[in-house]
Write a protein that holds these residues in place. Structure first.
Motif, PDB file in Angstrom:
ATOM      1  N   MET A   1      35.054 -12.147  -6.262  1.00 14.86           N
ATOM      2  CA  MET A   1      34.049 -11.094  -5.825  1.00 14.86           C
ATOM      3  C   MET A   1      34.691  -9.919  -6.016  1.00 14.86           C
ATOM      4  O   MET A   1      34.256  -8.948  -6.435  1.00 14.86           O
ATOM      5  N   LYS A   2      36.078  -9.937  -5.397  1.00 10.20           N
ATOM      6  CA  LYS A   2      36.827  -8.520  -5.631  1.00 10.20           C
ATOM      7  C   LYS A   2      36.934  -8.056  -7.039  1.00 10.20           C
ATOM      8  O   LYS A   2      36.637  -7.084  -7.475  1.00 10.20           O
ATOM      9  N   TYR A   3      37.352  -8.891  -7.883  1.00 10.03           N
ATOM     10  CA  TYR A   3      37.301  -8.618  -9.446  1.00 10.03           C
ATOM     11  C   TYR A   3      36.182  -8.135  -9.973  1.00 10.03           C
ATOM     12  O   TYR A   3      36.028  -7.169 -10.646  1.00 10.03           O
ATOM     13  N   GLU A   4      34.980  -8.803  -9.699  1.00  6.83           N
ATOM     14  CA  GLU A   4      33.820  -8.628 -10.253  1.00  6.83           C
ATOM     15  C   GLU A   4      33.282  -7.070  -9.909  1.00  6.83           C
ATOM     16  O   GLU A   4      32.758  -6.177 -10.518  1.00  6.83           O
ATOM     17  N   LEU A   5      33.427  -7.065  -8.552  1.00  7.13           N
ATOM     18  CA  LEU A   5      33.279  -5.586  -7.743  1.00  7.13           C
ATOM     19  C   LEU A   5      33.902  -4.534  -8.406  1.00  7.13           C
ATOM     20  O   LEU A   5      33.232  -3.487  -8.687  1.00  7.13           O
ATOM     21  N   LYS A   6      35.320  -4.788  -8.751  1.00  5.27           N
ATOM     22  CA  LYS A   6      36.001  -3.659  -9.341  1.00  5.27           C
ATOM     23  C   LYS A   6      35.373  -3.337 -10.706  1.00  5.27           C
ATOM     24  O   LYS A   6      35.330  -1.985 -10.982  1.00  5.27           O
ATOM     25  N   GLU A   7      35.121  -4.464 -11.505  1.00  3.96           N
ATOM     26  CA  GLU A   7      34.517  -4.031 -12.705  1.00  3.96           C
ATOM     27  C   GLU A   7      33.206  -3.250 -12.709  1.00  3.96           C
ATOM     28  O   GLU A   7      32.981  -2.273 -13.488  1.00  3.96           O
ATOM     29  N   PHE A   8      32.224  -3.591 -11.637  1.00  8.25           N
ATOM     30  CA  PHE A   8      31.108  -2.829 -11.638  1.00  8.25           C
ATOM     31  C   PHE A   8      31.268  -1.655 -11.037  1.00  8.25           C
ATOM     32  O   PHE A   8      30.857  -0.526 -11.374  1.00  8.25           O
ATOM     33  N   ALA A   9      32.361  -1.210 -10.158  1.00 10.44           N
ATOM     34  CA  ALA A   9      32.538   0.003  -9.503  1.00 10.44           C
ATOM     35  C   ALA A   9      33.368   0.943 -10.591  1.00 10.44           C
ATOM     36  O   ALA A   9      32.597   2.066 -10.831  1.00 10.44           O
ATOM     37  N   GLU A  10      34.081   0.436 -11.480  1.00 12.93           N
ATOM     38  CA  GLU A  10      34.586   1.223 -12.705  1.00 12.93           C
ATOM     39  C   GLU A  10      33.675   1.439 -13.700  1.00 12.93           C
ATOM     40  O   GLU A  10      33.656   2.555 -14.346  1.00 12.93           O
ATOM     41  N   SER A  11      32.385   0.846 -13.995  1.00 19.03           N
ATOM     42  CA  SER A  11      31.700   1.018 -14.907  1.00 19.03           C
ATOM     43  C   SER A  11      30.707   2.147 -14.441  1.00 19.03           C
ATOM     44  O   SER A  11      29.940   2.705 -15.194  1.00 19.03           O
ATOM     45  N   LEU A  12      30.681   2.606 -12.942  1.00 17.92           N
ATOM     46  CA  LEU A  12      30.080   3.885 -12.506  1.00 17.92           C
ATOM     47  C   LEU A  12      30.760   5.073 -12.770  1.00 17.92           C
ATOM     48  O   LEU A  12      30.171   6.220 -12.581  1.00 17.92           O
ATOM     49  N   THR A  13      32.164   5.069 -13.140  1.00 24.79           N
ATOM     50  CA  THR A  13      32.904   6.219 -13.101  1.00 24.79           C
ATOM     51  C   THR A  13      32.965   6.922 -14.464  1.00 24.79           C
ATOM     52  O   THR A  13      32.496   6.287 -15.621  1.00 24.79           O
TER      53      THR A  13
END
Length: 288
Positions: free
Chosen positions: A276-288
């Motif tokens: 969950m943490k890894y997928e959330l990191k990928e999502f958050a980074e896609s917003l930057t």
């Protein structure tokens, strides 16, 4: 606030651990104290005062209007329950992306919007949700009292009377802490889930991880971890006679029950908090 609020808080905790600043925003005054968390909630007025142009506001699918005051921020709609979407046009409401909690929800939304649809699969802390066979009580069956309990009663009454009389059925009210729920899961032979529709079906996964043999409906979203005759005994949504037959098989055939229990425990290992943490990191980074 209900089970979905727990996921929102988990996301905020994980984002903060990853170096992002994240806060749950409360629209009313309440205290979420039935599970551990470290993030600091804000009231909506405070969030609006402190809003910056590069902030991202994530809003539950069922209350998209709550995001409208945050028009100066980027907005993401968070779909935890696919059945709550209805006919809403999130793009027309100013949302730029969709975040979902399961493959089922993601595919559902991809058919209904041109917005990018991301997935952060729900996960659980496998250091907490784990089997304790020594605590298991034979012939104990759990189900959630707050989720269509009339279906549970239909399933129970469809069992042969001698089996029904020799089985302990525990209806869990919506009043227990996370730790108390873990202890209940660890004490049971079987967890019965009859709620539908479901965006993910978190209780069934939690029960699997704690060593319950799971039986019932996937509600759609639960199909990612409830695989019939592998990790769960699955009946088609709403088919209570079939669910009763599956439950009876679990109760009277120890080898089958153990097969489902082991398959569920192994399946749960694929849904840890680190994924969950890894997928959330990928999502958050896609917003930057």
């Amino acid at each position: 606030p209900s089970g979905g609020a727990k996921i929102i808080y988990q996301h905020c905790d994980l984002l903060n651990q990853l170096g992002f600043q994240a806060h749950p925003v409360h629209l009313g005054r309440f205290n979420l104290d039935w599970f551990p968390h470290e993030c600091s909630p804000m009231q909506a007025k405070q969030a609006l005062r402190e809003l910056r142009s590069d902030d991202v506001v994530v809003c539950p699918e069922v209350i998209p209007d709550a995001a409208m005051p945050f028009a100066d921020a980027r907005r993401v709609v968070f779909v935890q329950g696919w059945s709550l979407v209805g006919e809403r046009d999130y793009a027309a409401m100013g949302f730029e992306r969709v975040l979902t909690v399961s493959t089922f929800c993601q595919q559902f939304m991809q058919k209904r919007t041109e917005l990018p649809c991301h997935r952060v699969t729900n996960g659980i802390d496998l250091d907490l949700f784990k089997p304790r066979p020594v605590k298991r009580i034979g012939s104990r069956v759990l189900y959630l009292a707050r989720k269509q309990p009339e279906l549970a009663r239909q399933v129970i009454m469809a069992l042969p009377e001698p089996l029904r009389d020799s089985t302990e059925f525990v209806a869990l009210e919506n009043q227990y802490s996370q730790q108390e729920m873990i202890e209940y899961y660890q004490s049971a032979e079987v967890f019965m889930t009859l709620s539908y529709p479901e965006g993910f079906g978190l209780p069934s996964l939690e029960a699997m991880a704690c060593g319950c043999a799971v039986v019932g409906f996937t509600g759609g979203g639960g199909g990612e971890h409830m695989i019939d005759n592998v990790s769960a005994a699955v009946a088609e949504d709403g088919d209570t006679p079939r669910a009763a037959a599956k439950l009876e098989k679990l109760l009277v055939e120890p080898d089958y029950r153990e097969k489902i229990r082991q398959g569920g425990t192994e399946t749960a290992q694929k849904f840890g908090i680190n994924r969950m943490k890894y997928e959330l990191k990928e999502f958050a980074e896609s917003l930057t």
